[in-house]
Design a protein around this motif. Structure first.
Motif, PDB file in Angstrom:
ATOM      1  N   TYR A 111       0.891  -1.156  -0.003  1.00  0.00           N
ATOM      2  CA  TYR A 111      -0.005  -0.142  -0.066  1.00  0.00           C
ATOM      3  C   TYR A 111       0.927   1.391   0.078  1.00  0.00           C
ATOM      4  CZ  TYR A 111      -3.478  -3.560   1.335  1.00  0.00           C
ATOM      5  OH  TYR A 111      -4.056  -4.774   1.365  1.00  0.00           O
ATOM      6  N   GLU A 112       2.024   1.167   0.711  1.00  0.00           N
ATOM      7  CA  GLU A 112       2.823   2.525   0.812  1.00  0.00           C
ATOM      8  C   GLU A 112       3.289   2.663  -0.522  1.00  0.00           C
ATOM      9  OE1 GLU A 112       5.690   2.164   3.885  1.00  0.00           O
ATOM     10  OE2 GLU A 112       4.260   2.192   5.443  1.00  0.00           O
ATOM     11  N   ALA A 113       3.761   1.483  -1.340  1.00  0.00           N
ATOM     12  CA  ALA A 113       4.398   1.703  -2.643  1.00  0.00           C
ATOM     13  C   ALA A 113       3.448   2.344  -3.677  1.00  0.00           C
ATOM     14  CB  ALA A 113       5.051   0.375  -3.102  1.00  0.00           C
ATOM     15  N   ILE A 114       2.109   1.845  -3.371  1.00  0.00           N
ATOM     16  CA  ILE A 114       1.211   2.235  -4.355  1.00  0.00           C
ATOM     17  C   ILE A 114       0.667   3.733  -4.037  1.00  0.00           C
ATOM     18  CG2 ILE A 114      -1.574   2.208  -5.013  1.00  0.00           C
ATOM     19  CD1 ILE A 114      -0.994  -0.935  -4.307  1.00  0.00           C
ATOM     20  N   LEU A 115       0.788   4.164  -2.754  1.00  0.00           N
ATOM     21  CA  LEU A 115       0.409   5.757  -2.294  1.00  0.00           C
ATOM     22  C   LEU A 115       1.498   6.765  -3.119  1.00  0.00           C
ATOM     23  CD1 LEU A 115      -1.059   7.533  -0.668  1.00  0.00           C
ATOM     24  CD2 LEU A 115       0.415   6.954   1.064  1.00  0.00           C
ATOM     25  N   ALA A 116       2.827   5.926  -3.014  1.00  0.00           N
ATOM     26  CA  ALA A 116       4.041   6.547  -3.459  1.00  0.00           C
ATOM     27  C   ALA A 116       4.000   7.212  -5.024  1.00  0.00           C
ATOM     28  CB  ALA A 116       5.174   6.390  -3.177  1.00  0.00           C
ATOM     29  N   LEU A 117       2.967   6.375  -5.768  1.00  0.00           N
ATOM     30  CA  LEU A 117       3.086   6.595  -6.967  1.00  0.00           C
ATOM     31  C   LEU A 117       2.099   7.537  -7.512  1.00  0.00           C
ATOM     32  CD1 LEU A 117       3.525   2.809  -8.294  1.00  0.00           C
ATOM     33  CD2 LEU A 117       5.227   4.443  -8.584  1.00  0.00           C
ATOM     34  N   GLU A 118       1.290   7.817  -6.498  1.00  0.00           N
ATOM     35  CA  GLU A 118       0.186   8.870  -6.779  1.00  0.00           C
ATOM     36  C   GLU A 118      -0.717   8.503  -8.071  1.00  0.00           C
ATOM     37  OE1 GLU A 118       1.766  12.887  -7.043  1.00  0.00           O
ATOM     38  OE2 GLU A 118       2.217  12.830  -4.792  1.00  0.00           O
ATOM     39  N   PRO A 119      -1.324   7.221  -7.891  1.00  0.00           N
ATOM     40  CA  PRO A 119      -2.218   6.868  -8.960  1.00  0.00           C
ATOM     41  C   PRO A 119      -3.525   7.602  -9.022  1.00  0.00           C
ATOM     42  CG  PRO A 119      -2.283   5.033  -7.537  1.00  0.00           C
ATOM     43  CD  PRO A 119      -1.235   6.105  -7.011  1.00  0.00           C
ATOM     44  N   ASP A 120      -4.269   7.858 -10.226  1.00  0.00           N
ATOM     45  CA  ASP A 120      -5.609   8.288  -9.952  1.00  0.00           C
ATOM     46  C   ASP A 120      -6.796   7.218 -10.212  1.00  0.00           C
ATOM     47  OD1 ASP A 120      -5.469   8.050 -12.746  1.00  0.00           O
ATOM     48  OD2 ASP A 120      -6.052  10.388 -13.133  1.00  0.00           O
ATOM     49  N   LEU A 121      -5.933   6.061 -10.481  1.00  0.00           N
ATOM     50  CA  LEU A 121      -6.996   4.924 -10.630  1.00  0.00           C
ATOM     51  C   LEU A 121      -6.044   3.430 -10.443  1.00  0.00           C
ATOM     52  CD1 LEU A 121      -9.556   4.031 -11.633  1.00  0.00           C
ATOM     53  CD2 LEU A 121      -8.867   3.844 -14.049  1.00  0.00           C
ATOM     54  N   ILE A 122      -6.630   2.768  -9.845  1.00  0.00           N
ATOM     55  CA  ILE A 122      -6.074   1.348  -9.570  1.00  0.00           C
ATOM     56  C   ILE A 122      -6.957   0.446 -10.037  1.00  0.00           C
ATOM     57  CG2 ILE A 122      -5.454  -0.435  -7.703  1.00  0.00           C
ATOM     58  CD1 ILE A 122      -5.163   2.023  -5.944  1.00  0.00           C
ATOM     59  N   VAL A 123      -6.428  -0.939 -11.193  1.00  0.00           N
ATOM     60  CA  VAL A 123      -7.219  -1.614 -11.522  1.00  0.00           C
ATOM     61  C   VAL A 123      -6.618  -3.157 -11.621  1.00  0.00           C
ATOM     62  CG1 VAL A 123      -6.185  -1.363 -13.897  1.00  0.00           C
ATOM     63  CG2 VAL A 123      -8.608  -2.376 -13.922  1.00  0.00           C
ATOM     64  N   GLY A 124      -7.687  -4.176 -11.440  1.00  0.00           N
ATOM     65  CA  GLY A 124      -6.931  -5.468 -11.346  1.00  0.00           C
ATOM     66  C   GLY A 124      -7.894  -6.350 -12.002  1.00  0.00           C
ATOM     67  N   ASN A 125      -7.639  -7.631 -12.136  1.00  0.00           N
ATOM     68  CA  ASN A 125      -8.358  -8.580 -12.595  1.00  0.00           C
ATOM     69  C   ASN A 125      -8.121  -9.779 -11.372  1.00  0.00           C
ATOM     70  OD1 ASN A 125     -10.223 -10.032 -14.351  1.00  0.00           O
ATOM     71  ND2 ASN A 125      -8.778 -10.903 -15.206  1.00  0.00           N
ATOM     72  N   VAL A 126      -8.489  -9.293 -10.019  1.00  0.00           N
ATOM     73  CA  VAL A 126      -8.163 -10.339  -9.170  1.00  0.00           C
ATOM     74  C   VAL A 126      -9.134 -11.354  -8.616  1.00  0.00           C
ATOM     75  CG1 VAL A 126      -7.289 -10.151  -6.746  1.00  0.00           C
ATOM     76  CG2 VAL A 126      -6.904  -8.549  -8.291  1.00  0.00           C
ATOM     77  N   LEU A 127      -8.854 -12.591  -8.538  1.00  0.00           N
ATOM     78  CA  LEU A 127      -9.592 -13.663  -8.500  1.00  0.00           C
ATOM     79  C   LEU A 127     -10.468 -13.454  -6.927  1.00  0.00           C
ATOM     80  CD1 LEU A 127      -7.675 -16.866  -9.823  1.00  0.00           C
ATOM     81  CD2 LEU A 127      -9.694 -15.646 -10.692  1.00  0.00           C
ATOM     82  N   GLU A 128     -11.376 -13.909  -6.574  1.00  0.00           N
ATOM     83  CA  GLU A 128     -12.272 -13.624  -5.437  1.00  0.00           C
ATOM     84  C   GLU A 128     -11.305 -14.144  -4.336  1.00  0.00           C
ATOM     85  OE1 GLU A 128     -16.425 -14.871  -3.584  1.00  0.00           O
ATOM     86  OE2 GLU A 128     -15.867 -15.530  -5.490  1.00  0.00           O
ATOM     87  N   LYS A 129     -10.570 -15.368  -4.221  1.00  0.00           N
ATOM     88  CA  LYS A 129     -10.064 -15.772  -3.208  1.00  0.00           C
ATOM     89  C   LYS A 129      -8.876 -14.664  -2.770  1.00  0.00           C
ATOM     90  CE  LYS A 129      -6.996 -18.589  -5.556  1.00  0.00           C
ATOM     91  NZ  LYS A 129      -6.523 -20.311  -5.620  1.00  0.00           N
ATOM     92  N   HIS A 130      -8.397 -14.210  -3.656  1.00  0.00           N
ATOM     93  CA  HIS A 130      -7.273 -13.175  -3.384  1.00  0.00           C
ATOM     94  C   HIS A 130      -7.658 -11.944  -3.022  1.00  0.00           C
ATOM     95  CE1 HIS A 130      -4.287 -15.968  -4.657  1.00  0.00           C
ATOM     96  NE2 HIS A 130      -4.563 -16.054  -5.901  1.00  0.00           N
ATOM     97  N   TRP A 131      -9.104 -11.335  -3.806  1.00  0.00           N
ATOM     98  CA  TRP A 131      -9.625 -10.111  -3.374  1.00  0.00           C
ATOM     99  C   TRP A 131     -10.069  -9.898  -2.034  1.00  0.00           C
ATOM    100  CZ3 TRP A 131      -8.909  -5.850  -5.553  1.00  0.00           C
ATOM    101  CH2 TRP A 131     -10.059  -4.859  -5.549  1.00  0.00           C
ATOM    102  N   GLU A 132     -10.590 -11.096  -1.552  1.00  0.00           N
ATOM    103  CA  GLU A 132     -10.898 -11.028  -0.166  1.00  0.00           C
ATOM    104  C   GLU A 132     -10.015 -10.738   1.002  1.00  0.00           C
ATOM    105  OE1 GLU A 132     -12.659 -14.822   0.570  1.00  0.00           O
ATOM    106  OE2 GLU A 132     -14.662 -14.464  -0.497  1.00  0.00           O
ATOM    107  N   ALA A 133      -8.701 -11.243   0.529  1.00  0.00           N
ATOM    108  CA  ALA A 133      -7.580 -11.042   1.566  1.00  0.00           C
ATOM    109  C   ALA A 133      -6.906  -9.406   1.404  1.00  0.00           C
ATOM    110  CB  ALA A 133      -6.362 -11.875   1.117  1.00  0.00           C
ATOM    111  N   ILE A 134      -7.531  -8.567   0.392  1.00  0.00           N
ATOM    112  CA  ILE A 134      -6.809  -7.220   0.159  1.00  0.00           C
ATOM    113  C   ILE A 134      -7.732  -6.447   1.218  1.00  0.00           C
ATOM    114  CG2 ILE A 134      -6.693  -5.222  -1.678  1.00  0.00           C
ATOM    115  CD1 ILE A 134      -6.165  -7.709  -3.451  1.00  0.00           C
ATOM    116  N   ASP A 135      -6.758  -5.355   1.494  1.00  0.00           N
ATOM    117  CA  ASP A 135      -7.680  -4.186   2.338  1.00  0.00           C
ATOM    118  C   ASP A 135      -8.156  -3.166   1.344  1.00  0.00           C
ATOM    119  OD1 ASP A 135      -8.307  -2.144   4.011  1.00  0.00           O
ATOM    120  OD2 ASP A 135      -6.751  -2.438   5.564  1.00  0.00           O
ATOM    121  N   LYS A 136      -9.355  -3.244   1.040  1.00  0.00           N
ATOM    122  CA  LYS A 136     -10.018  -2.528   0.085  1.00  0.00           C
ATOM    123  C   LYS A 136     -10.041  -0.963   0.626  1.00  0.00           C
ATOM    124  CE  LYS A 136     -12.297  -5.934  -0.707  1.00  0.00           C
ATOM    125  NZ  LYS A 136     -11.921  -7.328  -0.527  1.00  0.00           N
ATOM    126  N   GLU A 137     -10.057  -0.708   1.801  1.00  0.00           N
ATOM    127  CA  GLU A 137     -10.222   0.500   2.384  1.00  0.00           C
ATOM    128  C   GLU A 137      -9.000   1.327   2.327  1.00  0.00           C
ATOM    129  OE1 GLU A 137     -11.773   0.767   6.403  1.00  0.00           O
ATOM    130  OE2 GLU A 137     -13.524  -0.205   5.857  1.00  0.00           O
TER     131      GLU A 137
END
Length: 207
Positions: A111-137
């Motif tokens: 999350y820190e690495a993503i924040l540092a890149l200052e994106p205005d959009l995050i996109v994925g094609n993440v399978l449900e079992k992995h998506w559940e483990a991600i902190d969407k907030e």
């Protein structure tokens, strides 16, 4: 057999894409672009407001290979798990992938690495079992998040998510051209091996 799998690998590589626009602020969760315009798109978690003209994208699992294979220059971060095989003969996409900052693994984004890149959009094609483990907030506090994967590995779903992602990224024309190349290659293989494959069913075990 390897040629047939190569064709199916192209489909597996098609799934998702998006792009992102810098706003001078790391908290872009409202989805506004430089023009201030937004649009609503569907994610597995429901509708998401994203920039109409995104310019900076962090590509999670399943989107990096698709975006880079389409020649997107807007990708600013990718997962740290791809190998050259994911890109087949597309050496330009593989080289681009290697040069980009890495933002963690499939189920454990940095999350820190993503924040540092200052994106205005995050996109994925993440399978449900992995998506559940991600902190969407944490992700949505950085930028709008779109996940186009519903948990299925069907080829027909890959077609659909690839088309959806291409539309979001304003790359439909390039995506249509790539799909046409795939269909032409698939037809070429079918004609060459029709006597051996007609009447049989196939499954892609891995790309």
């Amino acid at each position: 057999m390897t040629e047939t799998h190569r064709a199916w690998a192209l489909v597996a590589a098609l799934p998702v894409l998006l792009v992102v626009a810098p706003t001078g602020c790391s908290d872009n969760s409202d989805g506004k672009s430089a023009s201030g315009e937004t649009r609503s798109v569907e994610s597995v978690d429901g509708p998401v407001e994203i920039p109409v003209d995104p310019q900076r994208i962090v590509a999670l699992r399943g989107s990096a290979e698709a975006l880079l294979s389409l020649g997107s220059d807007e990708v600013v971060g990718v997962p740290d798990f791809y190998t050259e095989d994911y890109f087949g003969t597309d050496t330009a996409a593989w080289e681009k992938y290697q040069s980009l900052p890495k933002v963690g693994t499939i189920a454990q984004p940095d999350y820190e690495a993503i924040l540092a890149l200052e994106p205005d959009l995050i996109v994925g094609n993440v399978l449900e079992k992995h998506w559940e483990a991600i902190d969407k907030e944490k992700l949505t506090a950085i930028a709008p998040v779109v996940n186009l994967e519903g948990g299925s590995l069907l080829v027909t779903d890959w077609y659909e998510t690839f088309a959806e992602a291409a539309d979001i990224a304003d790359m439909s024309e390039k995506a249509d051209a790539q799909k046409s190349e795939f269909y032409a290659r698939a037809e070429e293989i079918h004609e060459k091996y029709a006597g051996k494959i007609d009447g049989k069913k196939f499954v892609a075990v891995a790309s």
